[in-house]
Enzyme design. Structure first.
Site, PDB file in Angstrom:
ATOM      1  N   CYS A 206      26.363  -3.065 -26.992  1.00 49.89           N
ATOM      2  CA  CYS A 206      25.619  -3.872 -27.969  1.00 49.89           C
ATOM      3  C   CYS A 206      24.178  -3.999 -27.485  1.00 49.89           C
ATOM      4  CB  CYS A 206      26.262  -5.248 -28.115  1.00 49.89           C
ATOM      5  SG  CYS A 206      25.433  -6.348 -29.279  1.00 49.89           S
ATOM      6  N   HIS A 207      23.237  -3.459 -28.274  1.00 56.68           N
ATOM      7  CA  HIS A 207      21.851  -3.546 -27.839  1.00 56.68           C
ATOM      8  C   HIS A 207      20.843  -3.688 -28.972  1.00 56.68           C
ATOM      9  CE1 HIS A 207      21.722   0.655 -29.129  1.00 56.68           C
ATOM     10  NE2 HIS A 207      20.419   0.551 -29.132  1.00 56.68           N
ATOM     11  N   ARG A 208      21.233  -3.435 -30.208  1.00 58.30           N
ATOM     12  CA  ARG A 208      20.242  -3.423 -31.293  1.00 58.30           C
ATOM     13  C   ARG A 208      19.690  -4.819 -31.564  1.00 58.30           C
ATOM     14  NH1 ARG A 208      19.177   1.052 -34.340  1.00 58.30           N
ATOM     15  NH2 ARG A 208      20.555   2.835 -33.969  1.00 58.30           N
TER      16      ARG A 208
END
Length: 364
Positions: A206-208
């Site tokens: 998860c990075h956006r």
């Protein structure tokens, strides 16, 4: 012919590795490649290790630009890349994907009247709140060669009135997946290091910004991962920025039931992707890698650019709510054996197509 290649983020290193290999192997005396690393991904696990594992030549320029707001970062990159281009005087600037590094490279080249070649042109999420959507649209507008990974991407450009210089070359990520899958199995020790068994764990990323910059969305995602972990161990390599925001939002308690790691090297990540029972992600690259390796994927976003993975039944778009993520996991786990495999992303020769077209067009 001289190419200046602009990279700055993990997915770009992977794509550039495939293209750079073709330049070295097939055009050694015809093409000079100058690699520029903007520094957008800056720690060793997210940058240095990738260059070593992927056999990418050491960048001639490392601009060491990271952090700050999107406009600030892009502006600093634009200024620094312009200086490089004035020094190198390339025939082409080669850009990848949809990051701030992509946009800065495209704008710097266009303003100096240097031709731009864009790998992964034509992708669209149709969500203008995504910085990546803005970056890719603007990059496509100033590119002379637009290398599309799919026919869907070609059609997006056609709808926008862009037809000149457009080529469906296949997906360079598929080239990389084919090249590195066996190396990862042979060289990575990550399964033993984390005491994991093939097919008996989930992998999550998860990075956006759409997820991490919203404390509610991020909390819902982490809650879902923790719930999934009650049935299936969840490995969660955390992006540095995501970890920082988790701590700021007071959400770190969700991590106690997960197998949390620092960002992983490329080969370790590929090894985990191939061995996972299920992948949960908001990354476009990880969605595709899951597809390439035949692993069901849950995409924790409201849309995806890689619609083919959804249409073929390997990917499910679930948004960010805990309930929808958990429901999607149960659905994908139950339907895995009913899926068929097709390959809409080419034949694994995308990098050869890209370099051949650039070389051919440099002669005209």
């Amino acid at each position: 012919m001289k190419i200046v290649t602009i990279v700055g983020a993990r997915p770009q290193f992977i794509k550039a590795a495939a293209v750079s290999r073709v330049i070295r192997d097939d055009y050694a005396n015809k093409i000079e490649e100058v690699l520029v690393h903007t520094g957008q991904h800056y720690d060793d696990n997210m940058s240095k290790v990738f260059f070593e594992e992927l056999d990418i030549p050491k960048p001639k320029y490392n601009l060491e630009i990271s952090g700050g707001q999107h406009g600030e970062m892009t502006g600093r990159m634009l200024e620094a890349i312009e200086k490089v281009l004035l020094e190198e005087k390339p025939d082409w600037v080669l850009i990848y994907g949809d990051t701030n590094s992509t946009l800065a490279g495209a704008l710097a080249a266009a303003k100096l009247h240097i031709r731009v070649a864009h790998v992964e042109a034509g992708l669209r999420s149709f969500n203008m709140r995504m910085p990546e959507e803005i970056n890719r649209i603007l990059a496509d507008r100033v590119s002379s060669l637009l290398f599309c990974p799919t026919e869907t991407a070609v059609n997006h450009l056609k709808f926008e009135g862009i037809t000149k210089g457009v080529h469906n070359v296949g997906d360079v990520m598929y080239d990389a997946a084919l090249f590195y899958r066996d190396r990862a199995r042979q060289q990575s020790t990550i399964l033993n290091d984390l005491s994991l068994t093939k097919g008996c764990f989930a992998l999550a990323t998860c990075h956006r910004a759409e997820n991490t910059d919203d404390s509610h969305r991020l909390g819902e995602i982490l809650s879902a991962l923790a719930e999934v972990a009650t049935e299936l161990p969840v490995v969660f390599p955390i992006h540095p920025r995501t970890r920082k925001l988790i701590n700021e939002y007071g959400l770190s308690h969700h991590l106690t039931s997960l197998i949390v790691t620092e960002p992983l090297s490329f080969l370790d990540m590929v090894a985990l992707e191939q061995a996972a029972r299920l992948i949960l992600t908001d990354s476009g690259g990880v969605q595709k890698e899951a597809f390439f390796y035949g692993v069901p994927c849950i995409t924790m976003r409201d849309e995806t650019e890689w619609v083919e993975t959804v249409e073929l039944g390997w990917n499910k778009i679930v948004g960010s709510s805990t309930a929808s993520i958990v429901s999607g996991v149960k659905d994908m786990m139950s339907k895995q054996n009913t899926k068929t495999m097709e390959m809409p992303y080419g034949k694994g020769d995308s990098a050869k197509n890209i370099v051949a077209l650039m070389y051919k067009n440099s002669l005209s």
